[in-house]
Design a protein around this motif. Structure first.
Motif, PDB file in Angstrom:
ATOM      1  N   SER A 164      17.375  28.194 -34.663  1.00 56.34           N
ATOM      2  CA  SER A 164      17.025  26.871 -35.203  1.00 56.34           C
ATOM      3  C   SER A 164      18.204  26.188 -35.880  1.00 56.34           C
ATOM      4  N   SER A 165      19.158  26.948 -36.395  1.00 54.29           N
ATOM      5  CA  SER A 165      20.296  26.334 -37.083  1.00 54.29           C
ATOM      6  C   SER A 165      21.512  26.171 -36.169  1.00 54.29           C
ATOM      7  N   CYS A 166      21.388  26.519 -34.888  1.00 57.16           N
ATOM      8  CA  CYS A 166      22.514  26.420 -33.954  1.00 57.16           C
ATOM      9  C   CYS A 166      22.687  24.982 -33.464  1.00 57.16           C
ATOM     10  N   THR A 167      23.933  24.636 -33.168  1.00 57.48           N
ATOM     11  CA  THR A 167      24.197  23.305 -32.624  1.00 57.48           C
ATOM     12  C   THR A 167      23.697  23.244 -31.177  1.00 57.48           C
ATOM     13  N   VAL A 168      23.525  22.049 -30.675  1.00 60.51           N
ATOM     14  CA  VAL A 168      23.066  21.843 -29.308  1.00 60.51           C
ATOM     15  C   VAL A 168      24.095  22.409 -28.336  1.00 60.51           C
ATOM     16  N   LYS A 169      25.364  22.170 -28.609  1.00 66.72           N
ATOM     17  CA  LYS A 169      26.419  22.657 -27.722  1.00 66.72           C
ATOM     18  C   LYS A 169      26.410  24.184 -27.671  1.00 66.72           C
ATOM     19  N   TYR A 170      26.264  24.822 -28.832  1.00 64.94           N
ATOM     20  CA  TYR A 170      26.241  26.289 -28.868  1.00 64.94           C
ATOM     21  C   TYR A 170      25.004  26.823 -28.140  1.00 64.94           C
ATOM     22  N   THR A 171      23.869  26.155 -28.329  1.00 65.78           N
ATOM     23  CA  THR A 171      22.635  26.565 -27.665  1.00 65.78           C
ATOM     24  C   THR A 171      22.777  26.422 -26.157  1.00 65.78           C
ATOM     25  N   GLN A 172      23.423  25.330 -25.716  1.00 67.30           N
ATOM     26  CA  GLN A 172      23.641  25.146 -24.283  1.00 67.30           C
ATOM     27  C   GLN A 172      24.551  26.241 -23.715  1.00 67.30           C
ATOM     28  N   SER A 173      25.575  26.633 -24.466  1.00 66.26           N
ATOM     29  CA  SER A 173      26.463  27.695 -23.982  1.00 66.26           C
ATOM     30  C   SER A 173      25.712  29.025 -23.921  1.00 66.26           C
ATOM     31  N   LEU A 174      24.819  29.261 -24.882  1.00 63.32           N
ATOM     32  CA  LEU A 174      23.993  30.478 -24.842  1.00 63.32           C
ATOM     33  C   LEU A 174      23.088  30.480 -23.616  1.00 63.32           C
ATOM     34  N   VAL A 175      22.473  29.349 -23.325  1.00 63.03           N
ATOM     35  CA  VAL A 175      21.595  29.241 -22.160  1.00 63.03           C
ATOM     36  C   VAL A 175      22.396  29.475 -20.886  1.00 63.03           C
ATOM     37  N   SER A 176      23.610  28.907 -20.807  1.00 67.55           N
ATOM     38  CA  SER A 176      24.453  29.109 -19.622  1.00 67.55           C
ATOM     39  C   SER A 176      24.797  30.586 -19.461  1.00 67.55           C
ATOM     40  N   GLU A 177      25.158  31.238 -20.570  1.00 67.49           N
ATOM     41  CA  GLU A 177      25.468  32.674 -20.522  1.00 67.49           C
ATOM     42  C   GLU A 177      24.253  33.485 -20.085  1.00 67.49           C
ATOM     43  N   LEU A 178      23.087  33.144 -20.608  1.00 69.94           N
ATOM     44  CA  LEU A 178      21.859  33.857 -20.229  1.00 69.94           C
ATOM     45  C   LEU A 178      21.544  33.665 -18.755  1.00 69.94           C
ATOM     46  N   GLU A 179      21.731  32.446 -18.250  1.00 65.87           N
ATOM     47  CA  GLU A 179      21.490  32.188 -16.827  1.00 65.87           C
ATOM     48  C   GLU A 179      22.466  32.990 -15.964  1.00 65.87           C
ATOM     49  N   LEU A 180      23.722  33.060 -16.411  1.00 70.18           N
ATOM     50  CA  LEU A 180      24.728  33.835 -15.686  1.00 70.18           C
ATOM     51  C   LEU A 180      24.342  35.323 -15.666  1.00 70.18           C
ATOM     52  N   HIS A 181      23.957  35.849 -16.804  1.00 72.06           N
ATOM     53  CA  HIS A 181      23.534  37.257 -16.872  1.00 72.06           C
ATOM     54  C   HIS A 181      22.284  37.502 -16.033  1.00 72.06           C
ATOM     55  N   GLN A 182      21.387  36.530 -16.045  1.00 73.08           N
ATOM     56  CA  GLN A 182      20.168  36.660 -15.251  1.00 73.08           C
ATOM     57  C   GLN A 182      20.513  36.753 -13.765  1.00 73.08           C
ATOM     58  N   GLU A 183      21.439  35.920 -13.314  1.00 72.49           N
ATOM     59  CA  GLU A 183      21.826  35.959 -11.904  1.00 72.49           C
ATOM     60  C   GLU A 183      22.549  37.264 -11.577  1.00 72.49           C
ATOM     61  N   GLU A 184      23.402  37.748 -12.494  1.00 75.24           N
ATOM     62  CA  GLU A 184      24.058  39.041 -12.293  1.00 75.24           C
ATOM     63  C   GLU A 184      23.021  40.153 -12.140  1.00 75.24           C
ATOM     64  N   LEU A 185      21.986  40.114 -12.973  1.00 74.12           N
ATOM     65  CA  LEU A 185      20.921  41.119 -12.879  1.00 74.12           C
ATOM     66  C   LEU A 185      20.160  41.020 -11.558  1.00 74.12           C
ATOM     67  N   ARG A 186      19.935  39.795 -11.087  1.00 79.28           N
ATOM     68  CA  ARG A 186      19.278  39.630  -9.787  1.00 79.28           C
ATOM     69  C   ARG A 186      20.106  40.262  -8.676  1.00 79.28           C
ATOM     70  N   ILE A 187      21.429  39.993  -8.718  1.00 84.34           N
ATOM     71  CA  ILE A 187      22.317  40.547  -7.693  1.00 84.34           C
ATOM     72  C   ILE A 187      22.316  42.073  -7.772  1.00 84.34           C
ATOM     73  N   GLN A 188      22.412  42.620  -8.986  1.00 88.95           N
ATOM     74  CA  GLN A 188      22.381  44.077  -9.145  1.00 88.95           C
ATOM     75  C   GLN A 188      21.062  44.656  -8.646  1.00 88.95           C
ATOM     76  N   ASN A 189      19.969  43.966  -8.932  1.00 84.56           N
ATOM     77  CA  ASN A 189      18.662  44.433  -8.487  1.00 84.56           C
ATOM     78  C   ASN A 189      18.582  44.442  -6.963  1.00 84.56           C
ATOM     79  N   GLU A 190      19.098  43.397  -6.323  1.00 84.43           N
ATOM     80  CA  GLU A 190      19.116  43.352  -4.853  1.00 84.43           C
ATOM     81  C   GLU A 190      19.944  44.502  -4.291  1.00 84.43           C
TER      82      GLU A 190
END
Length: 150
Positions: free
Chosen positions: A30-56
């Motif tokens: 809740s106290s994070c800036t929008v830019k920092y939150t967006q970078s966290l979301v981008s990192e999470l999406e990247l990790h999510q895709e890495e996990l999908r590839i590893q799962n495949e």
């Protein structure tokens, strides 16, 4: 995943397991800036895709292993059935669990050997020798079966 269970866990079960492991360790953003939150979301999406590839890749490796296991099992079965010598697989009580074609031909043509005591197919003078051989293994076999060769 249970090592005996070949089915993957459902996404719902995985999510619940992850929540239990994290417990109350969830981050307050809740106290994070929008830019920092967006970078966290981008990192999470990247990790999510890495996990999908590893799962495949894991699923493909599992499929390849299953195919290799089936091929090896077929080869073993073929070698067992076509062996020129009689082979019996015995359970821990000494009863026949499987017999190849040569064993059937040698011991009792036209008879199903499964479930029988192999000694019942052996002439009385050889039975004592057979009993000695079938009990002579100093180390128990790793599986629930013992192999006897005739």
């Amino acid at each position: 995943m249970d090592s005996n269970d070949s089915q993957p866990l459902s996404p719902r079960v995985l999510r619940e397991m992850a929540r239990r492991r994290l417990g109350q360790g969830l981050t307050d953003v809740s106290s994070c800036t929008v830019k920092y939150t967006q970078s966290l979301v981008s990192e999470l999406e990247l990790h999510q895709e890495e996990l999908r590839i590893q799962n495949e890749e894991l699923q493909q490796a599992r499929d390849r292993l299953e195919i290799a296991r089936e091929i090896a099992q077929t080869r073993y079965r073929d070698l067992f059935e076509r062996a020129p010598m009689g082979y019996l697989l015995l359970d821990t009580k000494g009863r026949i669990q499987e017999a190849n074609r040569a064993a059937n031909s040698l011991l009792a043509p036209g008879t199903d050997l499964v479930g029988h005591d192999p000694a019942s197919f052996i002439r009385p003078f050889a039975e004592r020798h057979f009993r000695h051989l079938s009990n002579a293994q100093p180390v128990p076999p790793p599986s629930r079966y013992r192999a006897a060769r005739f």
